[in-house]
Design an enzyme around this catalytic site. Structure first.
Site, PDB file in Angstrom:
ATOM      1  N   SER A 143       0.867  -1.191   0.000  1.00 38.56           N
ATOM      2  CA  SER A 143       0.000   0.000   0.000  1.00 38.56           C
ATOM      3  C   SER A 143       0.895   1.229   0.000  1.00 38.56           C
ATOM      4  CB  SER A 143      -0.837  -0.010   1.287  1.00 38.56           C
ATOM      5  OG  SER A 143      -1.470   1.228   1.498  1.00 38.56           O
ATOM      6  N   TYR A 156      -2.134  -1.315  10.448  1.00 40.70           N
ATOM      7  CA  TYR A 156      -2.097  -1.410   8.983  1.00 40.70           C
ATOM      8  C   TYR A 156      -0.751  -0.903   8.443  1.00 40.70           C
ATOM      9  CZ  TYR A 156      -3.922  -1.040   4.180  1.00 40.70           C
ATOM     10  OH  TYR A 156      -4.134  -1.176   2.830  1.00 40.70           O
TER      11      TYR A 156
HETATM   12  P1  NAD Z   1     -11.456  -6.126  -0.101  1.00 40.76           P
HETATM   13  O1  NAD Z   1     -12.064  -6.082   1.276  1.00 40.76           O
HETATM   14  O2  NAD Z   1     -12.349  -6.068  -1.278  1.00 40.76           O
HETATM   15  O3  NAD Z   1     -10.513  -7.392  -0.241  1.00 40.76           O
HETATM   16  C1  NAD Z   1      -9.875  -8.026   0.828  1.00 40.76           C
HETATM   17  C2  NAD Z   1      -9.853  -9.495   0.548  1.00 40.76           C
HETATM   18  O4  NAD Z   1      -9.202 -10.156   1.635  1.00 40.76           O
HETATM   19  C3  NAD Z   1     -11.273 -10.082   0.444  1.00 40.76           C
HETATM   20  O5  NAD Z   1     -11.303 -11.036  -0.599  1.00 40.76           O
HETATM   21  C4  NAD Z   1     -11.454 -10.748   1.794  1.00 40.76           C
HETATM   22  O6  NAD Z   1     -12.375 -11.827   1.736  1.00 40.76           O
HETATM   23  C5  NAD Z   1     -10.031 -11.224   2.049  1.00 40.76           C
HETATM   24  N1  NAD Z   1      -9.764 -11.560   3.438  1.00 40.76           N
HETATM   25  C6  NAD Z   1      -9.984 -10.826   4.550  1.00 40.76           C
HETATM   26  N2  NAD Z   1      -9.653 -11.524   5.647  1.00 40.76           N
HETATM   27  C7  NAD Z   1      -9.208 -12.739   5.215  1.00 40.76           C
HETATM   28  C8  NAD Z   1      -8.744 -13.908   5.860  1.00 40.76           C
HETATM   29  N3  NAD Z   1      -8.678 -13.996   7.184  1.00 40.76           N
HETATM   30  N4  NAD Z   1      -8.386 -14.959   5.095  1.00 40.76           N
HETATM   31  C9  NAD Z   1      -8.482 -14.912   3.747  1.00 40.76           C
HETATM   32  N5  NAD Z   1      -8.918 -13.834   3.082  1.00 40.76           N
HETATM   33  C10 NAD Z   1      -9.279 -12.755   3.806  1.00 40.76           C
HETATM   34  O7  NAD Z   1     -10.409  -4.939  -0.126  1.00 40.76           O
HETATM   35  P2  NAD Z   1      -9.361  -4.496  -1.251  1.00 40.76           P
HETATM   36  O8  NAD Z   1      -9.403  -3.027  -1.238  1.00 40.76           O
HETATM   37  O9  NAD Z   1      -9.527  -5.236  -2.509  1.00 40.76           O
HETATM   38  O10 NAD Z   1      -7.972  -4.917  -0.557  1.00 40.76           O
HETATM   39  C11 NAD Z   1      -7.079  -5.892  -1.079  1.00 40.76           C
HETATM   40  C12 NAD Z   1      -5.659  -5.578  -0.656  1.00 40.76           C
HETATM   41  O11 NAD Z   1      -5.278  -4.323  -1.216  1.00 40.76           O
HETATM   42  C13 NAD Z   1      -5.487  -5.437   0.860  1.00 40.76           C
HETATM   43  O12 NAD Z   1      -4.257  -6.022   1.243  1.00 40.76           O
HETATM   44  C14 NAD Z   1      -5.456  -3.933   1.065  1.00 40.76           C
HETATM   45  O13 NAD Z   1      -4.740  -3.570   2.212  1.00 40.76           O
HETATM   46  C15 NAD Z   1      -4.747  -3.495  -0.210  1.00 40.76           C
HETATM   47  N6  NAD Z   1      -4.975  -2.077  -0.562  1.00 40.76           N
HETATM   48  C16 NAD Z   1      -6.224  -1.615  -0.873  1.00 40.76           C
HETATM   49  C17 NAD Z   1      -6.373  -0.264  -1.217  1.00 40.76           C
HETATM   50  C18 NAD Z   1      -7.715   0.319  -1.610  1.00 40.76           C
HETATM   51  O14 NAD Z   1      -7.825   1.545  -1.760  1.00 40.76           O
HETATM   52  N7  NAD Z   1      -8.747  -0.460  -1.831  1.00 40.76           N
HETATM   53  C19 NAD Z   1      -5.255   0.575  -1.218  1.00 40.76           C
HETATM   54  C20 NAD Z   1      -4.001   0.052  -0.871  1.00 40.76           C
HETATM   55  C21 NAD Z   1      -3.864  -1.288  -0.564  1.00 40.76           C
END
Ligand code: NAD
Length: 261
Positions: A143, A156
């Site tokens: 991130s 985080y």
């Molecule tokens: P999201 O909530 O759509 O996806 C998160 C995923 O992780 C989901 O599929 C969820 O089911 C899974 N998950 C959660 N707990 C779990 C567990 N215990 N075991 C297995 N799977 C689990 O959110 P996203 O935004 O797609 O995030 C995905 C990644 O991207 C994360 O690591 C997040 O930190 C990172 N990220 C997101 C953003 C953003 O703006 N959306 C920005 C920077 C980084």
């Protein structure tokens, strides 16, 4: 000769991929020909249906394997059950926001386990398989918070900085092999989770949804645009190409200029 991205014959395991960025990456890999293993902690019909949809629309093999990324043993089992694992994307992640004195210990433990330690366990299980087949890509979805900090996101920010550290160590331990490890550092990406925050934020600040996006949610993103899951998927796919075979141990920001500030 132009570099082509053809992932036919490779199997990609993407943790936390039944929604958002993980699912976006899975679609881009499938479009490039890779077989797909989707994952999350749930075991719903919808999860398996998603894998079927990817298979039906792209012609690759795709399946869903349930495993809870907060548990080290289940992280390792996911890789065992996947069979091959040529490409590993550590993407599962959760968030909790609170000042340090009030930060609940169970939330701290869960974020460190899911967002950081899971990547250690899956990588440990996947590297021997990559070595067996003589090729591998580890992609850690970190991130902008793996490179900078914000208040109230202690767990985080700590976990994402840790993932960037793990990325460098993995790259050094595989440097002489046809295996690379890199981290993608997204800024704000338009996922269902982020999208659902827009109306509430607009109401809270008495703004239109457009203003809430620009002035509150994208305050730190100079482009004032969200990245898309397809762009993160495209970046991950590029990291699997031959053009990227000397890119290892680095972070690639997809953040509209956030970390340039
Ligand atoms: P999201 O909530 O759509 O996806 C998160 C995923 O992780 C989901 O599929 C969820 O089911 C899974 N998950 C959660 N707990 C779990 C567990 N215990 N075991 C297995 N799977 C689990 O959110 P996203 O935004 O797609 O995030 C995905 C990644 O991207 C994360 O690591 C997040 O930190 C990172 N990220 C997101 C953003 C953003 O703006 N959306 C920005 C920077 C980084």
């Amino acid at each position: 000769m132009a570099y082509e991205i053809d992932l036919a014959g490779k199997t990609a395991v993407i943790t936390g991929s039944n929604s958002g960025i993980g699912l976006g990456i899975a679609w881009e890999f499938a479009r490039a020909g890779a077989d797909i293993v989707l994952n999350s902690y749930s075991d719903a019909e919808d999860d398996h249906a998603l894998a079927q949809k990817i298979a039906d629309e792209t012609g690759v093999n795709a399946r869903y394997i349930q495993a809870d990324m907060s548990k080290g043993e289940q992280c390792r089992n996911l890789i065992t059950q996947a069979g091959r694992c040529d490409i590993l994307v550590n993407n599962a992640g959760i968030q909790h926001v609170a000042p340090i004195p009030e930060f609940p210990q169970d939330k701290w433990d869960a974020i460190i386990a899911i967002n950081m330690s899971s990547a250690f366990h899956t990588t440990a299980a996947a590297l021997p398989k990559m070595r067996q087949f003589g090729w591998g890509r580890v992609i850690n979805v970190a991130s902008a918070h793996g490179l900078t900090a914000s208040p109230f996101k202690s767990a985080y920010v700590t976990a994402k900085h840790g993932v960037v550290g793990l990325t460098k160590v993995t790259a050094l331990e595989t440097a002489k092999e046809p295996i690379t490890c890199n981290a993608i550092c997204p800024g704000y990406v338009l996922t269902p989770l982020v999208e659902s925050q827009i109306p509430d934020t607009a109401e809270k600040y008495g703004m239109t949804e457009e203003e809430a996006k620009e002035k509150v949610i994208l305050e730190r993103q100079p482009s004032k645009e969200f990245a898309t899951v397809e762009q993160i998927g495209g970046t991950a796919t590029f990291l699997c190409s031959d053009a990227a075979s000397q890119i290892t141990g680095t972070t690639i920001s997809v953040d509209g200029g956030w970390t340039a500030l």
